[in-house]
Design an enzyme around this catalytic site. Structure first.
Site, mmCIF file in Angstrom:
data_model
loop_
_atom_site.group_PDB
_atom_site.id
_atom_site.type_symbol
_atom_site.label_atom_id
_atom_site.label_comp_id
_atom_site.label_asym_id
_atom_site.label_seq_id
_atom_site.Cartn_x
_atom_site.Cartn_y
_atom_site.Cartn_z
ATOM 1 N N ASP A 70 -0.886 1.089 0.027
ATOM 2 C CA ASP A 70 -0.874 0.156 0.727
ATOM 3 C C ASP A 70 -1.647 0.182 2.329
ATOM 4 O OD1 ASP A 70 -0.339 -1.585 -1.533
ATOM 5 O OD2 ASP A 70 1.761 -1.559 -0.960
ATOM 6 N N HIS A 121 -2.322 -7.863 0.541
ATOM 7 C CA HIS A 121 -0.970 -7.854 1.584
ATOM 8 C C HIS A 121 -0.432 -8.195 2.448
ATOM 9 C CE1 HIS A 121 1.866 -5.041 0.441
ATOM 10 N NE2 HIS A 121 2.443 -4.231 1.058
ATOM 11 N N HIS A 220 0.115 5.374 -0.102
ATOM 12 C CA HIS A 220 0.317 4.569 0.885
ATOM 13 C C HIS A 220 -0.653 5.913 1.762
ATOM 14 C CE1 HIS A 220 4.114 2.615 -0.189
ATOM 15 N NE2 HIS A 220 3.937 2.537 0.570
#
Length: 280
Positions: A70, A121, A220
């Site tokens: 992400d 996202h 991440h």
């Protein structure tokens, strides 16, 4: 133990969890782990999620890993991750928000050039479970698609990850109707806090003991720890017998599921096609 997904695994809390079967109307994505190397259970079953082209773990017992990242903003850690992926010939999916596209277009171009998938996202990373009208939902998605196309000259992968792991039946249905496959995760750890990054030892403890066949791993790209350990982590997983596969392996069969699930969906949707109310 139950691990509650927040902001793409941004908060992890432990509690006891009952076995999940049906998809909740409104929920945060969460996982229950039963043992080292074993697949976790989600707070909705894989069979229920698949009706909405939604996945959190691969099927079967083949030792494969699906890497996902992400990307909320760029702070110098994405390129070391890309370097490690390239070294290991490991495909990954990067879920980007509007700010990342605006601020790091060259890195986005490299993701594409290196053969990775770039997914949606949302543009502003809102709580999508609070968006009930399709026009507003679609704008969050379409703005990412448009800017990605402008930057790369290519089309965004039709993969969606709900911000903060917050999902709703309505949202998952809308994503499906727009052509998206939605991806949660079956393994993550608290790597998002820039003021309290996990040590290398803590990261390896979580990511090697809980790895399992078919794992969709959420990491991440902002994590300094992830940037530093990625090469060694991929090596450790390979030494454990794992290989890396793209999300397309999971999503490619969704058209086969549509006809067989259409009648089942209608019974769950109730009011106008709603499914799960209320993710990185």
């Amino acid at each position: 133990m139950f691990f509650l997904g927040r902001a793409a695994a941004e908060v992890v809390g432990e509690m006891q969890m009952t076995s999940a079967t049906a998809v909740a109307e409104s929920e945060n994505w969460g996982l229950g782990f039963s043992g080292e190397g074993q697949k976790p259970t989600g707070n909705a079953s894989a069979a229920e999620l698949k009706k909405y082209d939604t996945y959190f773990c691969g099927e079967g017992e083949e030792k494969v890993i699906y890497l996902t990242f992400d990307c909320g903003y760029e702070n110098g850690n994405t390129e070391p991750i890309l370097d490690a992926l390239k070294k290991h010939n490991a495909p990954a999916a990067f879920f980007v928000v509007g700010h990342f596209l605006e601020s790091a277009p060259d890195i986005v171009k490299r993701m594409v050039e290196d053969g990775h998938s770039v997914g949606n996202h949302t543009y502003h990373h809102p709580d999508m479970s609070k968006i009930s009208d399709k026009a507003s939902f679609q704008k969050e998605m379409d703005d990412v698609v448009s800017l990605f196309r402008e930057i790369t000259g290519t089309e965004l992968a039709m993969y969606y990850r709900p911000p903060q792991g917050k999902y709703s039946t309505v949202n998952l249905q809308m994503a499906k109707e727009l052509g998206y496959s939605t991806f949660f995760w079956s393994l993550a750890y608290v790597d998002w806090n820039q003021d309290d990054q996990p040590s290398h030892e803590e990261a390896f403890e979580k990511l090697t003991k809980r790895i399992h066949p078919g794992a969709i791993v959420l990491l991440h790209s902002t994590s300094k720890t992830n940037g530093e350990i990625m090469d060694e982590l991929l090596t450790k997983w390979e030494e454990m017998g794992y290989t890396f596969r793209p999300l397309s392996d999971l999503a490619e069969n969704k058209s086969e599921n549509k006809s067989e699930n259409s009648s089942e969906n209608s019974s769950l949707e109730g009011n106008g096609g709603g499914i799960l109310q209320d993710e990185n």
